[in-house]
Design an enzyme around this catalytic site. Structure first.
Site, PDB file in Angstrom:
ATOM      1  CB  CYS A 104      -0.916   0.013   1.232  1.00 26.13           C
ATOM      2  SG  CYS A 104      -2.125   1.354   1.217  1.00 26.13           S
TER       3      CYS A 104
ATOM      4  CB  THR B 106      -5.646  -5.558   5.462  1.00 27.92           C
ATOM      5  OG1 THR B 106      -7.049  -5.331   5.523  1.00 27.92           O
ATOM      6  CG2 THR B 106      -5.349  -6.614   4.434  1.00 27.92           C
TER       7      THR B 106
END
Length: 180
Positions: free
Chosen positions: A30, A39
């Site tokens: 990310c 997550t």
């Protein structure tokens, strides 16, 4: 090659498509580091488009949800076209900081305070931590969902929605019923 954290079959647990059977393609990595991220998405395996399509096709649903991490770091027009050619309805869950290829069927933007670079948003889904939501309320989207942060501030979210009826409640149903 695309870095995949996992591919699994489950029910969508959040937002507009809650309860819909779907194949989830969770991409690794990310471009943001949110303190409330639930997550683990850094690990992954490099997979070819054909390997991904084969894994996705093992399940009966034609709904595919691109998630992460941040899927916009890994997808392109060729990948979207391949999934469509296989008859898939493509949803994406993105933080909105990168442009997306054309043709994604449903765009869920879960903004994290960074500038949005999307030309189309079907639903905005904000994890509420007490932040000012004015900019997101003014964002053009068909649906606006507000979600408690890891089911911890539900009463606060409900109270906010009662005073700001543009927003709808999104619970993390998958956590409440203990599924992936």
């Amino acid at each position: 090659m695309r870095k995949i954290n996992e591919i699994f079959y489950s029910l969508q647990g959040e937002g507009f498509h809650t309860g819909t059977p779907a194949v989830f393609i969770r991409f690794s990595g990310c471009n943001l580091k949110c303190s409330f991220c639930d997550t683990r998405h850094e690990d992954g395996t490099l997979m070819s488009d054909e390997e991904i399509l084969q894994a996705v096709s093992a399940y009966p649903s034609n709904v595919v949800i691109l998630t992460g991490g941040e899927p916009s770091l890994w997808i392109d027009q060729a990948f979207i076209d391949l999934l469509h050619q296989a008859g898939k309805y493509i949803c994406i869950e993105t933080n909105g900081t990168n442009p997306l290829p054309e043709g994604i069927d449903w765009v869920t933007c879960s903004p994290k305070g960074a500038p949005l670079r999307l030309t189309h948003i079907d639903e905005i889904k904000v994890v509420y931590t007490g932040q000012d939501l004015t900019a997101y309320a003014n964002q053009e989207a068909s649906w606006h969902f507000l979600q408690p942060c890891s089911c911890q501030n539900t009463k606060e979210v409900v109270e906010y929605i009662l005073h700001h009826p543009l927003w709808r409640l999104s619970l993390q149903t998958h956590k409440l019923i203990d599924i992936n």
